[in-house]
Design a protein around this motif. Structure first.
Motif, PDB file in Angstrom:
ATOM      1  N   ARG A 116      -3.253  47.059   7.294  1.00 20.75           N
ATOM      2  CA  ARG A 116      -4.331  46.264   7.867  1.00 20.75           C
ATOM      3  C   ARG A 116      -4.235  44.791   7.459  1.00 20.75           C
ATOM      4  O   ARG A 116      -4.570  43.894   8.236  1.00 20.75           O
ATOM      5  CB  ARG A 116      -5.694  46.828   7.442  1.00 20.75           C
ATOM      6  N   PHE A 147      -8.760  41.743   8.293  1.00 18.65           N
ATOM      7  CA  PHE A 147      -7.981  42.962   8.463  1.00 18.65           C
ATOM      8  C   PHE A 147      -7.741  43.248   9.942  1.00 18.65           C
ATOM      9  O   PHE A 147      -8.618  43.077  10.779  1.00 18.65           O
ATOM     10  CB  PHE A 147      -8.684  44.130   7.788  1.00 18.65           C
ATOM     11  N   GLU A 201     -10.809  47.994   4.749  1.00 19.87           N
ATOM     12  CA  GLU A 201      -9.383  47.925   4.449  1.00 19.87           C
ATOM     13  C   GLU A 201      -8.749  49.272   4.114  1.00 19.87           C
ATOM     14  O   GLU A 201      -7.594  49.524   4.495  1.00 19.87           O
ATOM     15  CB  GLU A 201      -9.143  46.950   3.301  1.00 19.87           C
TER      16      GLU A 201
END
Length: 351
Positions: free
Chosen positions: A124, A172, A208
């Motif tokens: 991410r 992200f 995340e």
């Protein structure tokens, strides 16, 4: 076996491939990496690092101890392939070249498993965007007619992650999810009609380390996880050895007695089946409440007490009931070990 000119051709091809893997800029990799758990020691410099090249590359998929024993799941061949590919495209030649596309078909443990939180965080934070195609939404051991590979019982997924040449991620990357359902033929037809910009995609959880699965449309994800509110939790029973299972209580007691009273230390370690993390002289790292920390080498008592339990379960082929089961509460292992006799209306078998 090849010899002569044939061997020379293979040698040159191998050297050329190794040169590309070591030195050349690569933009796209597509593959179906092998899956093998407990592949410790098989990851080469990805797993162990190399002199002059810093820490092992696999460390970028770890959370510096915050993920505990779960990270043993990273010791899988397909994870080593993922780490090599992401390093090759996104890190080795930066800043001049850090864009590329990685697309692998692998087992799907990294979509949801707690051991892969660091891997999901890396993807991410490094990539521009990602897409997940769940090939086995039925779960583990799906019906054979739904499997892309009839002999493969694990869940599978296609994962595609891209980093664009002008990408400077400050947040992200969004990850999109879709699943194909039905029989093998129906799934293939759905794949043939699937497009990156199609309406089938759902946005995954945004945090995340969150799973690569669709974000909840309710407040369910706002509730705390059990692991966050329970004062103590561990993984389930993992004995890592087979002698602790027996066909009856007497057999378990005999094995225990032989182990405890064996005078030869070498033979005793063989009987115990010592491993890297569990020796005769080591106490259980994680113990049940009120459990003794006495190392097994100092154990002089009788076989730990046993108790009875039964479990009922249903399968496609009928209902089964476990009966006459015994448990050793083993102070040496910090686990529970069990013998289970499964019985049905027409058959009784020891498991």
């Amino acid at each position: 076996m090849f010899g002569g000119a044939g061997a020379d051709v293979l040698r040159r091809e191998t050297e050329a491939a190794n040169h590309i893997k070591r030195n050349e800029q690569v933009t796209v990799v597509i593959g179906n990496p092998p899956d093998r758990e407990d592949a410790q020691g098989e990851g080469g410099w990805i797993e162990k690092g190399a002199e002059g090249h810093g820490p092992p590359l696999l460390d970028r998929f770890r959370l510096r101890g915050a993920n505990g024993v779960y990270e043993k799941k990273l010791k899988n061949l397909y994870v080593y392939f993922w780490r090599w590919a992401t390093y090759k495209f996104f890190e080795q030649h930066r800043p001049a070249h850090h864009q590329g596309i990685v697309c692998f078909v692998t087992t799907a443990g990294f979509l949801r498993g707690p051991g892969f939180r660091g891997m999901r965080k890396y993807l991410r934070s490094t990539c521009s965007e990602g897409w997940i195609i769940d090939l086995t939404p039925e779960g583990k051991q799906p019906p054979v007619r739904t499997r892309f590979f009839p002999g493969v019982q694990q869940e599978l997924a296609i994962a595609l992650f891209v980093r664009r040449h002008d990408s400077t991620p400050k947040s992200f990357a969004p990850v999109h999810y879709t699943a194909v359902t039905g029989s093998r033929e129906e799934k293939k037809a759905q794949l043939a009609e699937l497009h990156i910009g199609g309406a089938e995609w759902q946005l995954c959880h945004p945090a995340e380390q969150d799973p690569f699965t669709p974000a909840s449309t309710t407040r369910w994800s706002d509730f705390p996880a059990l692991g966050d509110i329970m004062p103590w939790s561990r993984q389930g029973m993992q004995t890592k050895r087979t002698w602790v299972y027996g066909v009856d209580k007497d057999k378990l007691q005999q094995r225990w007695s032989r182990l405890i009273h064996e005078p030869d230390p070498t033979e005793k370690s063989v009987l115990f089946s010592e491993s890297r993390d569990r020796k005769m002289g080591s106490a259980a790292t994680y113990r049940l409440p009120n459990q003794s920390d006495l190392p097994l080498i100092d154990e002089r008592g009788n076989c730990p007490p046993q108790s009875e339990f039964s479990i009922e379960a249903s399968t496609d082929s009928g209902s089964y009931r476990t009966a006459g089961s015994s448990i050793i509460r083993d102070q040496a292992f910090g686990t529970q070990t069990a013998k289970i006799s499964c019985s049905s209306s027409n058959n009784t078998a020891d498991q």
